[in-house]
Design an enzyme around this catalytic site. Structure first.
Site, mmCIF file in Angstrom:
data_model
loop_
_atom_site.group_PDB
_atom_site.id
_atom_site.type_symbol
_atom_site.label_atom_id
_atom_site.label_comp_id
_atom_site.label_asym_id
_atom_site.label_seq_id
_atom_site.Cartn_x
_atom_site.Cartn_y
_atom_site.Cartn_z
ATOM 1 N N SER A 116 8.132 0.573 4.527
ATOM 2 C CA SER A 116 7.909 -0.763 5.086
ATOM 3 C C SER A 116 7.896 -0.761 6.606
ATOM 4 O O SER A 116 7.369 -1.694 7.217
ATOM 5 C CB SER A 116 8.992 -1.730 4.593
ATOM 6 N N HIS A 137 2.270 -0.435 0.854
ATOM 7 C CA HIS A 137 3.541 -1.150 0.956
ATOM 8 C C HIS A 137 3.533 -2.355 0.031
ATOM 9 O O HIS A 137 2.898 -3.377 0.307
ATOM 10 C CB HIS A 137 3.795 -1.597 2.401
ATOM 11 N N GLU A 149 0.249 -4.159 1.470
ATOM 12 C CA GLU A 149 -0.277 -3.708 2.757
ATOM 13 C C GLU A 149 -0.782 -2.279 2.598
ATOM 14 O O GLU A 149 -0.046 -1.396 2.158
ATOM 15 C CB GLU A 149 0.803 -3.756 3.834
ATOM 16 N N ASN A 187 6.560 -7.145 7.924
ATOM 17 C CA ASN A 187 7.908 -6.866 8.420
ATOM 18 C C ASN A 187 8.015 -7.032 9.922
ATOM 19 O O ASN A 187 9.077 -7.397 10.438
ATOM 20 C CB ASN A 187 8.347 -5.460 8.005
#
Length: 516
Positions: A116, A137, A149, A187
């Site tokens: 992440s 991800h 992602e 994130n």
């Protein structure tokens, strides 16, 4: 050449039978892919098997279980066309795994990491074929969250990237392609949501529950920052913040907060440990999210010009009040809806002198502190600040009163808010209140991500809606609020708090000036 496509019967390998690995395996099995799930810990494999059986032992899905292989050794992955690593977030561990996969799964097999925050290029450097390595991800819970992602390292080939995107679509998920930057899109852009909430708590502006209530009831977020940190796990959330902070060499926008670190040290990790910001020992804590019914009101409100509480006139008219822009007989309250860029001081000065001293004065305070507003008044004891940017369409009103404010004024303003169907949420005076501070920081971070080519504007907004469950993409939100207002809030925070974390992204300033 790797990345020329993945045969329809090619198995998917997953390394790690924890929460994420099991979830990814469930997604692949549900797409009718054979899956090899590897974990050296027997108890982890047993938990994963129980989890997968529970979710697939349903009519129409039981056959998917026949496609599952559980194994302890990486060698079991030798026949897989794609291996997804979902091991703990440790760069050395991940590089070691990819180094070993080099010979076990030679080209054309593709290798992906579920990291992440870590560098795809850094992980791929452990192999001699970095062109076949990319990031996939998934978000927790992987089976439910619609976004994945797809991150490309510097040497990830176009063919590899295209195949990973195709696999995500095959899984029934929405892929977004991101550059290999710390935290990718979600994130990274989400850091202010947690960071500013922690700073509001540390500054004594509001309590944990107040911040969550305002964010949910006025901002429309599904979960407030503290409830969400408890769900994610404080240790996981803190590790992500630390990773991004370290990889950006101490960028102040990502600085971890001591409150979160202390809770982690105490073992208060959130739901999974029974306590975090909330206590779960007796089950889920009760949530007080009720807003008043909003009985019809009556009386005159004196409203200033200004757009920082856009739509407030319509809201008050619907609630049963009449409006006037000048002094009238026996007004219920005066309301200043302007920002500092719209002569806020002048409007406050005029109404403070035009209205009788007993009439409460409600002033938009998203870009000016109440203490500053008080210096413009002859009767500061009747002045209350409110969040005008997030008043319309909300179920809560953020209010600020000084200690010298009379109980009668507080009761009158609270009654006014209740008549409008809004729960009155009283907080301490502070720069940016709650939602203007959090949302402006999110918009600012998204602008930095766009400026640094992490992804394009539609992709950033899509990623934050699907990956973080935000009610709107941050850049879309910035357009709604107005770029100049976002910059005003950021500059206000920077001036009041003196931290470089609040510097506005240069692209935001260009947009605020009307430049493309």
């Amino acid at each position: 050449m790797p990345g020329r496509g993945l045969a329809s019967d090619s198995p998917i390998g997953v390394i790690g039978a924890g929460t994420m690995g099991s979830g990814i395996a469930l997604v692949a099995l549900s797409a009718w892919r054979p899956v090899v799930l590897v974990d050296p810990i027997e108890s982890a494999r047993a938990r994963a098997q129980e989890y997968l059986h529970r979710h697939l032992s349903k009519p129409g899905k039981t056959a998917a279980l026949d496609r599952l292989t559980l194994a302890a050794d990486l060698e079991a992955l030798s026949g897989c066309g794609l291996v997804i690593e979902a091991a703990p977030e440790n760069l050395d561990l991940k590089r070691d795994l990819f180094r070993r996969l080099e010979s076990i799964c030679p080209p054309p097999a593709l290798l992906a990491t579920n990291t992440s925050t870590l560098s795809i290029g850094g992980i791929a450097s452990a192999t001699s074929t970095p062109e076949r390595v990319g990031g996939l991800h998934f978000f927790n819970p992987a089976a439910l969250m619609p976004l994945v992602e797809v991150a490309a390292g510097e040497q990830t080939s176009e063919a590899t990237l295209a195949t990973l995107v195709a696999v995500v679509k095959e899984f029934g998920k929405t892929p977004v392609v991101a550059r290999d930057t710390p935290g990718f899109i979600v994130n990274r852009v989400a850091r202010p949501f947690y960071g500013e909430a922690l700073r509001l708590l540390a500054e004594g502006i509001a309590t944990v529950d107040q911040i969550d209530r305002v964010v949910e009831m006025a901002g429309g977020f599904r979960m407030g920052p503290f409830r969400l940190m408890d769900l994610i796990g404080l240790d996981v959330n803190l590790a992500a913040t630390r990773s991004i902070y370290e990889q950006t060499f101490g960028e102040p926008r990502y600085r971890p907060h001591p409150i979160q670190a202390r809770l982690v040290e105490q073992g208060r990790l959130g739901r999974k440990s029974g306590a975090g910001f909330y206590n779960y020992s007796a089950g889920d804590p009760p949530l007080d999210r009720e807003a008043p019914a909003g009985e019809r009101g009556a009386g005159l409100l004196v409203l200033s010009e200004g757009t920082w509480a856009s739509g407030i006139a319509e809201e008050m008219l619907r609630a049963g009040f009449t409006l006037h822009e000048a002094h009238g007989s026996a007004p219920v309250a005066g309301i200043v809806a302007a920002g500092t860029d719209e002569r806020l001081r002048e409007h406050v000065y005029r109404l403070d002198r035009a209205l009788p001293p007993s009439v409460p004065l409600l002033v938009q305070a998203a870009d000016a502190t109440l203490s500053e507003i008080h210096t413009w008044c002859t009767h500061p004891e009747r002045v209350i600040g409110f969040d005008g940017l997030f008043f319309v369409g909300s179920r809560a009103a953020t209010l600020v009163a000084a200690e010298r404010c009379s109980p009668e004024v507080r009761r009158a303003i609270e009654a006014l808010m209740n008549t409008c169907g809004r729960r009155a949420e009283w907080i301490r005076d502070g720069a940016g209140l709650i939602l203007p501070r959090l949302v402006a920081a999110l918009v600012n971070e998204a602008a930095f991500a766009l400026m640094e080519a992490t992804a394009d504007e539609p992709t950033i907004d899509l990623a934050m809606r699907l990956g973080a469950n935000y009610p709107a993409g941050p850049l879309e939100w910035g357009r709604r609020l107005g770029w100049s207002r976002v910059v005003r809030v950021m500059d206000h925070l920077h001036a009041e708090l003196g931290e470089d974390r609040y510097r506005a992204a240069p692209i935001l300033r260009r947009w605020a000036r009307g430049s493309p």
